[in-house]
Design an enzyme around this catalytic site. Structure first.
Site, mmCIF file in Angstrom:
data_model
loop_
_atom_site.group_PDB
_atom_site.id
_atom_site.type_symbol
_atom_site.label_atom_id
_atom_site.label_comp_id
_atom_site.label_asym_id
_atom_site.label_seq_id
_atom_site.Cartn_x
_atom_site.Cartn_y
_atom_site.Cartn_z
ATOM 1 N N LEU A 51 32.167 49.314 45.404
ATOM 2 C CA LEU A 51 32.245 48.212 44.439
ATOM 3 C C LEU A 51 33.324 48.458 43.382
ATOM 4 C CD1 LEU A 51 28.453 47.407 43.835
ATOM 5 C CD2 LEU A 51 30.000 46.543 45.619
ATOM 6 N N HIS A 55 34.077 42.895 42.656
ATOM 7 C CA HIS A 55 32.667 42.675 43.008
ATOM 8 C C HIS A 55 31.843 42.375 41.746
ATOM 9 C CE1 HIS A 55 33.897 45.408 46.441
ATOM 10 N NE2 HIS A 55 33.405 44.364 47.078
ATOM 11 N N GLU A 170 37.786 34.721 46.033
ATOM 12 C CA GLU A 170 38.935 33.954 46.555
ATOM 13 C C GLU A 170 39.980 34.870 47.179
ATOM 14 O OE1 GLU A 170 40.469 31.467 43.450
ATOM 15 O OE2 GLU A 170 38.772 30.083 43.587
ATOM 16 N N SER A 207 40.924 45.610 45.686
ATOM 17 C CA SER A 207 40.385 45.665 47.039
ATOM 18 C C SER A 207 39.866 47.071 47.270
ATOM 19 C CB SER A 207 41.491 45.356 48.062
ATOM 20 O OG SER A 207 41.110 45.813 49.351
#
Ligand code: PAF
Length: 301
Positions: A51, A55, A170, A207
């Site tokens: 995470l 997140h 997104e 990411s």
């Protein structure tokens, strides 16, 4: 019997409903809490762990949706079904202890962190969700079977966690669009919320895979958001769709990156319009790490 808040309990009677609206109304009545509210009371955020702040933005959006008295579930599951044979399933970061701490700090109510055999007790499922045409372009073309794996696990997790609202970043725009499509096409009773991408100071999208990048690769990866920005500028200057794509490609190639794809689509990932809102999406490999990103653009020809 009338309860303190004035709601009346009646013995349950079978209702026959014949329209989609009456069906939805019947479900709403069944599930309505005593105090009527349009707000969801149960939300879920599905993750593969490792995470990061992206997140946390999903978890915070979930909490904002359901309020302090609502219920937020986070799932942590590295889904083998969505990894190809040559992909990074075994080296995908697994940081459960740190993930649980982050969830606790965000007031998450429940974490579901199953082992693969819990979710797939008979091994990989024979029946999977067919993601349709959108599942085989762009990411789906480079990663065959990926979106069937994503949609299948998301459908299972929706069944298991039964949220009224669910939140997707997104950053994975094709995934978000496909989940919306699946929810609409399969009449799933959940609202899908897209949450804007969280970025580093230089614009690189957060990411879990960024941690694979060496320092040198991390510096080169800054070209990814720059490529998107070049596309946005070209669109703002009234350039054609091809020129927008070309501007983004050029920015990647300038630092020696070869894109897997740079593509312009409509906001729901149909064909790009001549004019108006569109989405610019790209994927490229930096060293052995695959990065994807996207941005809204407005075509002004
Ligand atoms: O975006 C992800 O992390 C995964 O694709 C998801 C939605 C948790 C399904 O495994």
């Amino acid at each position: 019997m009338t309860s303190a808040d004035g709601t009346v309990d009646t013995p349950s009677v079978m209702r026959v409903v014949r329209t989609r609206g009456s069906l939805a109304g019947a479900y709403a009545a069944l599930r309505q809490p005593p105090v009527r509210s349009a707000r969801a009371t149960r939300a879920a955020v599905f993750t593969m762990g490792a995470l990061h702040d992206g997140h946390l933005a999903l978890i915070r959006a979930a909490r904002a949706e359901v309020g302090a008295r609502g219920h937020v579930t986070v799932t942590i599951f590295v889904n083998p079904l969505q990894f190809g044979p040559d992909e990074d399933l075994t080296r995908y970061p697994r940081t459960l202890r740190a993930d649980l701490e982050r969830c606790a700090a965000e007031d998450v109510d429940l974490v579901f962190a199953p082992a693969p055999e819990v979710l797939y007790p008979d091994g990989e499922p024979e029946v999977r969700v067919d993601p349709g045409p959108l599942g085989s372009i762009l990411e789906g073309a480079v990663r065959p079977g990926h979106f069937a794996g994503v949609c299948t696990v998301v459908l299972k997790l929706l069944h298991l966690t039964q949220p009224q609202a669910t939140f997707f970043g997104e950053k994975d725009y094709q995934q978000l669009t496909l989940i919306r499509r699946m929810v609409a096409d399969l009449d799933l009773p959940v609202r899908v919320h897209g949450v804007p991408t969280v970025r580093e100071a230089d614009g690189l999208a957060l990411s879990s895979r960024n941690r694979y990048l060496s320092d040198e690769e991390r510096a080169i990866a800054g070209a990814v958001p720059e490529a998107l920005a070049a596309g946005v500028t070209a669109a703002d200057l009234g350039r054609s769709a091809d020129a927008v794509v070309g501007a983004a490609e050029l920015e990647l190639m300038r630092v020696g990156l070869t894109p897997d794809y740079v593509a312009l689509t409509g906001p729901s990932m149909g064909p790009a319009p001549e004019q108006g809102p569109a989405r610019l999406l790209l994927a490229t490999r930096v060293g052995t790490t695959r990065l994807i990103d996207n941005t809204p653009v407005t075509l002004r020809r």
